[in-house]
Design an enzyme around this catalytic site. Sequence first.
Site, mmCIF file in Angstrom:
data_model
loop_
_atom_site.group_PDB
_atom_site.id
_atom_site.type_symbol
_atom_site.label_atom_id
_atom_site.label_comp_id
_atom_site.label_asym_id
_atom_site.label_seq_id
_atom_site.Cartn_x
_atom_site.Cartn_y
_atom_site.Cartn_z
ATOM 1 N N TYR A 129 -8.662 -5.308 -9.405
ATOM 2 C CA TYR A 129 -7.777 -4.145 -9.188
ATOM 3 C C TYR A 129 -6.745 -4.328 -8.176
ATOM 4 O O TYR A 129 -5.707 -3.982 -8.252
ATOM 5 C CB TYR A 129 -8.767 -2.910 -8.905
ATOM 6 N N SER A 186 -1.853 1.665 -4.915
ATOM 7 C CA SER A 186 -3.078 2.264 -4.239
ATOM 8 C C SER A 186 -3.521 1.772 -2.861
ATOM 9 O O SER A 186 -2.675 0.444 -2.665
ATOM 10 C CB SER A 186 -4.478 1.800 -5.099
#
Length: 247
Positions: free
Chosen positions: A154, A141
């Site tokens: 995350y 990401s």
Amino acid sequence: MSEESKVVVITGASSGIGEATAKLLAAKGNKLVIAARREKKLQEIVADIEKENGQAVYAVTDVTDLDSVKALAQLALDKFGRIDVWMNNAGLMPHSEFIKGRVEDWNRMIDVNLRGVLYGINAALPAMRDQKAGQFINVASVAAHAVHSGGGVYSATKAGVWMISEALRQEEAAAGSNVRVTVISPGAIATELVDHVTDSDQKKAMDSYYDQFAITPDRIATTIATAIDLPSDTAINEIVVRPSRQG
Ligand SMILES: NC(=O)c1ccc[n+]([C@@H]2O[C@H](COP(=O)([O-])OP(=O)(O)OC[C@H]3O[C@@H](n4cnc5c(N)ncnc54)[C@H](OP(=O)(O)O)[C@@H]3O)[C@@H](O)[C@H]2O)c1
């Protein structure tokens, strides 16, 4: 049709980026093995692919369970005889500030986003070594490259995916195994990802951000297809791809 038909395994293929990539790669003539926990969604996606004369099978798979991931690899080998591409895509992003103490969410992110990727490597690498060919597509990401309030865990998992991918790349290059490693870091993509944010403050902010900026998952599928279709002596090792307007 791509130049050569490949056997492609995709985890987290019941929605979003995984579903879009499975459908595009099947339309290009590849053989798909799709995995996630929701069987009905997987059945519908296989039916959609077959309606377009593509080839796909599915396995209900929980990437946090090593036996389940090994069974997925075995299905690909039993059905199609090899594993050319393994896409570690299953993931979740339930952001929250540390003070909220959402330990369950932290653990699920570590289990799915990080442990799930390791299990995928463990399940598929021996077959790729035997074949002297293969490719991992590991979905990280933009959060692997930057962290913001609420996204600590995350980002840690996605930075971990980046590090695991780079070490794997070096090991396979040194071994001369012809196993390629591609880590792709998307920005805001319109999928079900934000639906699973459990903290209401974070969800509100993210819904509004995604409404404003997110692009469709077929953009990521197209990018992945490019990385797969390159000649095997050439590897795209890292891709950062985000909406043009995302800051
Ligand atoms: N959308 C974005 O903006 C964005 C940006 C950067 C990176 N990413 C990454 O892209 C990947 C795909 O996410 P997405 O955006 O396409 O979201 P999504 O639509 O929510 O897809 C997530 C997929 O992961 C699967 N999954 C979740 N837990 C699983 C488990 N334990 N075992 C097997 N499969 C599991 C889900 O299927 P089941 O529920 O059926 O198991 C689903 O198919 C994730 O790694 C995410 O972190 C997304």
